[in-house]
Design a protein around this motif. Structure first.
Motif, short mmCIF file in Angstrom:
data_model
loop_
_atom_site.label_atom_id
_atom_site.label_comp_id
_atom_site.label_asym_id
_atom_site.label_seq_id
_atom_site.Cartn_x
_atom_site.Cartn_y
_atom_site.Cartn_z
N ASN A 1 1.22 -10.53 -8.09
CA ASN A 1 0.90 -9.54 -9.12
C ASN A 1 0.35 -10.20 -10.38
O ASN A 1 -0.57 -9.68 -11.01
N TRP B 1 -5.26 -16.09 -2.16
CA TRP B 1 -4.79 -14.75 -2.51
C TRP B 1 -5.94 -13.77 -2.68
O TRP B 1 -5.74 -12.57 -2.61
N VAL C 1 -0.29 -5.04 -6.90
CA VAL C 1 -0.71 -5.09 -5.50
C VAL C 1 -0.41 -3.75 -4.82
O VAL C 1 -1.24 -3.24 -4.05
N HIS C 2 0.74 -3.16 -5.14
CA HIS C 2 1.06 -1.84 -4.56
C HIS C 2 0.07 -0.79 -5.06
O HIS C 2 -0.25 0.16 -4.35
N ILE D 1 -5.84 -5.82 1.34
CA ILE D 1 -5.04 -4.66 0.94
C ILE D 1 -5.94 -3.59 0.33
O ILE D 1 -5.74 -2.39 0.57
N ARG E 1 0.89 -2.30 3.14
CA ARG E 1 2.01 -2.66 2.28
C ARG E 1 2.01 -4.19 2.10
O ARG E 1 1.51 -4.93 2.94
N PHE E 2 2.60 -4.65 1.00
CA PHE E 2 2.66 -6.08 0.69
C PHE E 2 3.27 -6.86 1.86
O PHE E 2 2.72 -7.86 2.32
N ASN F 1 6.65 -11.56 -4.88
CA ASN F 1 5.75 -10.46 -5.21
C ASN F 1 5.14 -10.65 -6.59
O ASN F 1 3.96 -10.39 -6.81
#
Length: 272
Positions: A228, A134, A245-246, A141, A147-148, A224
């Motif tokens: 996170n 990860w 993440v966003h 990103i 985007r995820f 998600n």
């Protein structure tokens, strides 16, 4: 008579007829959520009883437990169905006209973006010598603003290391039970992104020996929240504000704008 049908029954029939198969599955699930809320808040409300007052009461009841933006989405869904009902002669007037959108006070949100120093502290805490993990996902990103779902869908074939570009042509439908490749959010999301040399070197090494057309980061069911929570631990370890993440996508955009890149160029890079 059509006027004697309950609002939630009409909305359910409407969304199945007009929205199912016409919108993405994730979008359709939002309509289903609106339907469940109408059933809960106004189980007996008939189409013939719809007035500006009864509709406003429905909105107000929903707004007691939801923030204004969520209430706006709820209103938009129902309004779309009622405009069709008006055209079909099921109702005589638009009960959503001049509706007032309320909502509870927003709760405490996570930090929207990091500054340059905080980004560097985060990157310094990544482990990038143990194969696919990860940390590489978070790095990518941060460096691209993907985007995820776009990052999950990446395969080695999407990288053009010689030209230092990354092509975005698909997403990964991680929210569905039938996980797999899916279309991009919109046509503007299909794009090529320029990469810096450091990222090119890191990912050219990482993808050696990997199947060209298989997603790099998907090995099992993806959530998600899992990523996170992992990012949250990294942020705490780095001593920086916790971000989602966003939020890394917001960070990428804000740093580009701060560096003087035009809004139009940033929008294109983000696939807006």
């Amino acid at each position: 008579m059509a006027q004697d049908i309950k609002l939630h029954r009409y909305f359910n029939d409407w969304m199945r007829l007009y929205k199912k198969g016409a919108v993405r599955e994730v979008t359709y699930r939002k309509y289903e959520m609106t339907y469940r809320q109408v059933v809960m808040l106004a189980p007996e409300l008939l189409m013939s009883e719809l007035t500006r007052l009864t509709y406003q009461k429905l909105l107000n009841d929903y707004a007691e437990t939801h923030e204004r933006q969520t209430v706006m989405d709820f209103h938009r869904h129902i309004k779309s169905s009622l405009i069709d009902a008006l055209e079909e002669g099921i109702i005589e007037r638009d009960p959503t006209r001049k509706a007032i959108i309320k909502g509870k006070k927003p709760g405490k949100h996570k930090t929207k973006f990091l500054n340059q120093h905080e980004v560097q502290l985060l990157l310094d805490n990544l482990t990038l010598d143990e194969g696919v993990n990860w940390d590489y996902f978070i790095l990518l990103i941060t460096k691209t603003g993907l985007r995820f779902s776009e990052a999950l869908a990446l395969t080695p074939a999407d990288f053009d290391f010689a030209r230092q570009t990354l092509k975005i042509t698909k997403t990964w439908d991680y929210k569905s039970t039938n996980e797999g490749f899916a279309p991009t959010k919109n046509h503007s999301s299909i794009r090529k992104i320029q990469l810096d040399w450091q990222t090119v070197i890191q990912f050219s090494q990482l993808t050696k020996g990997l199947s060209k057309d298989q997603p790099i980061f998907v090995k099992s069911k993806i959530y998600n929240d899992t990523v996170n929570h992992y990012l949250e631990r990294l942020c705490k370890k780095a001593g920086i504000p916790v971000i989602s993440v966003h939020g890394l996508r917001h960070t990428h955009a804000s740093l580009l704008l701060y560096a003087g890149v035009s809004i139009a160029s940033v929008a294109r890079r983000l696939g807006h």
